[in-house]
Write a protein that holds these residues in place. Structure first.
Motif, PDB file in Angstrom:
ATOM      1  N   ASP A 190      -2.322  33.616  22.913  1.00 12.21           N
ATOM      2  CA  ASP A 190      -1.772  34.965  23.064  1.00 12.21           C
ATOM      3  C   ASP A 190      -2.757  36.056  22.655  1.00 12.21           C
ATOM      4  OD1 ASP A 190       0.652  34.087  24.036  1.00 12.21           O
ATOM      5  OD2 ASP A 190       1.554  33.917  22.054  1.00 12.21           O
ATOM      6  N   HIS A 191      -3.955  35.665  22.250  1.00 11.23           N
ATOM      7  CA  HIS A 191      -4.949  36.624  21.773  1.00 11.23           C
ATOM      8  C   HIS A 191      -5.500  37.469  22.920  1.00 11.23           C
ATOM      9  CE1 HIS A 191      -8.206  38.246  19.353  1.00 11.23           C
ATOM     10  NE2 HIS A 191      -9.100  37.789  20.197  1.00 11.23           N
ATOM     11  N   VAL A 192      -5.674  38.768  22.675  1.00 12.46           N
ATOM     12  CA  VAL A 192      -6.381  39.662  23.589  1.00 12.46           C
ATOM     13  C   VAL A 192      -7.783  39.851  23.014  1.00 12.46           C
ATOM     14  CG1 VAL A 192      -6.493  41.982  24.576  1.00 12.46           C
ATOM     15  CG2 VAL A 192      -4.285  40.822  24.347  1.00 12.46           C
ATOM     16  N   PRO A 193      -8.823  39.441  23.731  1.00  5.87           N
ATOM     17  CA  PRO A 193     -10.170  39.392  23.148  1.00  5.87           C
ATOM     18  C   PRO A 193     -10.869  40.742  23.094  1.00  5.87           C
ATOM     19  CG  PRO A 193     -10.230  38.586  25.400  1.00  5.87           C
ATOM     20  CD  PRO A 193      -8.781  38.854  25.082  1.00  5.87           C
ATOM     21  N   LEU A 194     -10.565  41.528  22.059  1.00  4.06           N
ATOM     22  CA  LEU A 194     -11.184  42.835  21.873  1.00  4.06           C
ATOM     23  C   LEU A 194     -12.641  42.693  21.463  1.00  4.06           C
ATOM     24  CD1 LEU A 194      -8.475  44.816  19.873  1.00  4.06           C
ATOM     25  CD2 LEU A 194      -8.837  44.770  22.340  1.00  4.06           C
ATOM     26  N   GLY A 195     -13.490  43.563  21.984  1.00  2.00           N
ATOM     27  CA  GLY A 195     -14.885  43.543  21.561  1.00  2.00           C
ATOM     28  C   GLY A 195     -15.724  44.577  22.272  1.00  2.00           C
ATOM     29  N   HIS A 196     -17.041  44.497  22.011  1.00  2.00           N
ATOM     30  CA  HIS A 196     -18.058  45.381  22.575  1.00  2.00           C
ATOM     31  C   HIS A 196     -17.997  46.767  21.945  1.00  2.00           C
ATOM     32  CE1 HIS A 196     -20.412  47.252  26.065  1.00  2.00           C
ATOM     33  NE2 HIS A 196     -21.213  46.415  25.451  1.00  2.00           N
ATOM     34  N   LEU A 197     -18.097  46.793  20.614  1.00  2.00           N
ATOM     35  CA  LEU A 197     -18.168  48.041  19.864  1.00  2.00           C
ATOM     36  C   LEU A 197     -19.592  48.603  19.911  1.00  2.00           C
ATOM     37  CD1 LEU A 197     -16.224  46.656  16.807  1.00  2.00           C
ATOM     38  CD2 LEU A 197     -15.344  48.375  18.389  1.00  2.00           C
ATOM     39  N   ASP A 198     -19.711  49.899  19.756  1.00  4.98           N
ATOM     40  CA  ASP A 198     -21.023  50.540  19.695  1.00  4.98           C
ATOM     41  C   ASP A 198     -21.431  50.610  18.220  1.00  4.98           C
ATOM     42  OD1 ASP A 198     -23.330  51.862  20.251  1.00  4.98           O
ATOM     43  OD2 ASP A 198     -22.393  53.725  20.907  1.00  4.98           O
ATOM     44  N   LEU A 199     -21.936  49.492  17.709  1.00 10.12           N
ATOM     45  CA  LEU A 199     -22.220  49.362  16.280  1.00 10.12           C
ATOM     46  C   LEU A 199     -23.610  49.892  15.950  1.00 10.12           C
ATOM     47  CD1 LEU A 199     -20.794  45.777  15.674  1.00 10.12           C
ATOM     48  CD2 LEU A 199     -19.728  47.965  15.068  1.00 10.12           C
ATOM     49  N   LYS A 200     -23.632  50.949  15.139  1.00 11.14           N
ATOM     50  CA  LYS A 200     -24.870  51.548  14.644  1.00 11.14           C
ATOM     51  C   LYS A 200     -24.623  52.030  13.227  1.00 11.14           C
ATOM     52  CE  LYS A 200     -26.026  53.409  19.233  1.00 11.14           C
ATOM     53  NZ  LYS A 200     -26.245  54.656  20.010  1.00 11.14           N
ATOM     54  N   ALA A 201     -25.693  52.085  12.437  1.00  6.02           N
ATOM     55  CA  ALA A 201     -25.538  52.530  11.053  1.00  6.02           C
ATOM     56  C   ALA A 201     -24.968  53.940  10.984  1.00  6.02           C
ATOM     57  CB  ALA A 201     -26.881  52.455  10.326  1.00  6.02           C
ATOM     58  N   ASP A 202     -25.421  54.842  11.887  1.00  2.60           N
ATOM     59  CA  ASP A 202     -24.949  56.223  11.795  1.00  2.60           C
ATOM     60  C   ASP A 202     -23.568  56.417  12.404  1.00  2.60           C
ATOM     61  OD1 ASP A 202     -25.649  55.981  14.444  1.00  2.60           O
ATOM     62  OD2 ASP A 202     -26.983  57.713  14.490  1.00  2.60           O
ATOM     63  N   HIS A 203     -22.967  55.365  12.931  1.00  6.45           N
ATOM     64  CA  HIS A 203     -21.574  55.423  13.383  1.00  6.45           C
ATOM     65  C   HIS A 203     -20.604  54.986  12.285  1.00  6.45           C
ATOM     66  CE1 HIS A 203     -22.411  55.284  18.017  1.00  6.45           C
ATOM     67  NE2 HIS A 203     -22.820  56.406  17.442  1.00  6.45           N
ATOM     68  N   CYS A 204     -21.120  54.611  11.138  1.00 10.18           N
ATOM     69  CA  CYS A 204     -20.280  54.162  10.022  1.00 10.18           C
ATOM     70  C   CYS A 204     -20.019  55.353   9.096  1.00 10.18           C
ATOM     71  CB  CYS A 204     -20.959  53.037   9.250  1.00 10.18           C
ATOM     72  SG  CYS A 204     -21.296  51.563  10.241  1.00 10.18           S
ATOM     73  N   ARG A 205     -18.772  55.758   8.979  1.00 11.00           N
ATOM     74  CA  ARG A 205     -18.406  56.928   8.182  1.00 11.00           C
ATOM     75  C   ARG A 205     -17.277  56.581   7.221  1.00 11.00           C
ATOM     76  NH1 ARG A 205     -20.638  61.491  10.879  1.00 11.00           N
ATOM     77  NH2 ARG A 205     -22.430  60.618  12.002  1.00 11.00           N
ATOM     78  N   ARG A 206     -16.967  57.504   6.317  1.00 15.74           N
ATOM     79  CA  ARG A 206     -15.872  57.330   5.363  1.00 15.74           C
ATOM     80  C   ARG A 206     -14.662  58.148   5.796  1.00 15.74           C
ATOM     81  NH1 ARG A 206     -16.398  52.885   2.658  1.00 15.74           N
ATOM     82  NH2 ARG A 206     -18.513  52.630   1.838  1.00 15.74           N
ATOM     83  N   ARG A 207     -13.527  57.497   5.870  1.00 11.28           N
ATOM     84  CA  ARG A 207     -12.271  58.192   6.072  1.00 11.28           C
ATOM     85  C   ARG A 207     -11.862  58.891   4.780  1.00 11.28           C
ATOM     86  NH1 ARG A 207      -8.170  56.224   9.616  1.00 11.28           N
ATOM     87  NH2 ARG A 207      -6.823  56.301   7.776  1.00 11.28           N
ATOM     88  N   PRO A 208     -10.921  59.826   4.836  1.00 13.37           N
ATOM     89  CA  PRO A 208     -10.436  60.463   3.606  1.00 13.37           C
ATOM     90  C   PRO A 208      -9.872  59.472   2.593  1.00 13.37           C
ATOM     91  CG  PRO A 208      -9.748  61.735   5.501  1.00 13.37           C
ATOM     92  CD  PRO A 208     -10.354  60.475   6.040  1.00 13.37           C
ATOM     93  N   ASP A 209      -9.340  58.320   3.076  1.00 11.49           N
ATOM     94  CA  ASP A 209      -8.809  57.315   2.160  1.00 11.49           C
ATOM     95  C   ASP A 209      -9.891  56.405   1.594  1.00 11.49           C
ATOM     96  OD1 ASP A 209      -9.442  55.653   4.292  1.00 11.49           O
ATOM     97  OD2 ASP A 209      -7.367  55.211   4.840  1.00 11.49           O
ATOM     98  N   GLY A 210     -11.165  56.669   1.937  1.00 11.92           N
ATOM     99  CA  GLY A 210     -12.279  55.908   1.388  1.00 11.92           C
ATOM    100  C   GLY A 210     -12.711  54.716   2.206  1.00 11.92           C
ATOM    101  N   ARG A 211     -11.940  54.347   3.216  1.00  9.45           N
ATOM    102  CA  ARG A 211     -12.276  53.184   4.017  1.00  9.45           C
ATOM    103  C   ARG A 211     -13.384  53.497   5.019  1.00  9.45           C
ATOM    104  NH1 ARG A 211      -8.280  48.939   4.469  1.00  9.45           N
ATOM    105  NH2 ARG A 211      -9.058  48.590   6.572  1.00  9.45           N
ATOM    106  N   LEU A 212     -14.191  52.467   5.314  1.00 10.55           N
ATOM    107  CA  LEU A 212     -15.214  52.599   6.338  1.00 10.55           C
ATOM    108  C   LEU A 212     -14.550  52.716   7.702  1.00 10.55           C
ATOM    109  CD1 LEU A 212     -18.531  50.670   6.684  1.00 10.55           C
ATOM    110  CD2 LEU A 212     -16.956  50.701   8.614  1.00 10.55           C
ATOM    111  N   ALA A 213     -15.036  53.644   8.521  1.00  9.46           N
ATOM    112  CA  ALA A 213     -14.526  53.823   9.884  1.00  9.46           C
ATOM    113  C   ALA A 213     -15.692  53.940  10.848  1.00  9.46           C
ATOM    114  CB  ALA A 213     -13.643  55.068   9.970  1.00  9.46           C
TER     115      ALA A 213
END
Length: 290
Positions: A190-213
């Protein structure tokens, strides 16, 4: 699969010819800002504040809203990219791995999201594993979807798609089918195979709750699996001064995905990576299979 010529997924990428976009956006920042103000007034009336152009490219344009910036307006020239990004926000709602989406307009192909100014330093102690954990949350999100999303996305379930003909860009359909079999064994039919993110260091930010986004979700697709993202993570772990062992990246990814409900064995994950490379013509796995 991608419009990137080189990089972590070289060989599996396809390059679109110049002029493929029928209605390109303006690349003149003042003109782009003027157009953005008009679009905000018509399609995002609750957004307010001064508009400043960050990027003006023929495919996409981004603008900060407010002083200091509070939100970002993103405009797409390509309908598929716009729909992909909106889909990403819808499918990952509740995972807290993207900025908050405030509004979207299919007519203007625009979105308004939170402005996340604080970088998430993936090179600090534990930072890269935090990125891996966020990616694992995205890949396993279908297991936590509410019923209405599960029903909407059912045409992309592995149970439905695993035996259908491979896409035209797949170079080895037999290897692709074997890769999907391994992903099914790990995640379920039943899995939907999500993928193909645009992963780069400068795309990693902090949300107001402190989590990486991650601030760019337009490339996310419900048919590519998470394997290209694991390959990209291994690549990121070895560039820009990093010296992270690809095997460690793989083991950390396997641990986090399995903690969230997957059932990857190490041998199965390695086999899935190698069959993905065979199926797509990928030139290097960057050691993640070792």
């Amino acid at each position: 699969m991608s419009t990137t010529l080189a990089g972590p997924l070289a060989g599996a990428a396809r390059v679109r010819p110049d002029g493929w976009l029928a209605t390109p956006l303006t690349t003149d920042p003042p003109q782009a800002e003027a157009q953005a103000r008009s679009l905000i007034q018509r399609h995002h009336p609750t957004a307010s504040g001064p508009v400043r152009c960050l990027t003006a490219r023929y495919r996409t344009a981004t603008f900060t809203l407010g002083a200091p910036p509070r939100q970002v307006l993103k405009r797409h020239g390509d309908e598929a990219a716009y729909l992909g990004e909106v889909l990403g926000y819808q499918l990952l709602d509740g995972e807290r791995v993207l900025p908050e989406l405030h509004s979207a307009s299919d007519t203007s192909r625009t979105l308004v999201v939170d402005f996340l100014d604080e970088m998430a330093d993936i090179d600090r102690k534990g930072g890269f594993e935090e990125l891996i954990a966020a990616v694992a949350a995205i890949h396993t999100a279908p297991a936590r979807w509410p019923q209405h999303i599960t029903e909407t996305m059912s045409p992309w379930r592995l149970a439905t798609t695993a035996d259908t003909p491979a896409s035209a860009w797949v170079r080895d359909p037999a290897a692709w089918r074997e890769m999907l079999r391994l992903v099914t064994a790990a995640h379920g039919a039943d899995h939907v195979p999500l993928g193909h993110l645009d992963l780069k260091a400068d795309h990693c930010r902090r949300r107001p709750d402190g989590r990486l986004a991650l601030i760019d979700a337009e490339s996310l697709r419900p048919d590519l699996t998470g394997l290209p993202d694991l390959i990209t993570l291994a690549y990121l772990g070895q560039v820009e001064g990093r010296a992270l062992r690809p095997r460690w990246v793989r083991q950390a990814y396997r641990r986090h995905t399995n903690d969230l409900g997957a059932q990857w064995s190490d041998a199965g994950l390695v086999r899935a990576l190698t069959t993905f490379a065979t199926a797509t013509g990928l030139t290097s796995l960057h050691g993640v299979d070792q």
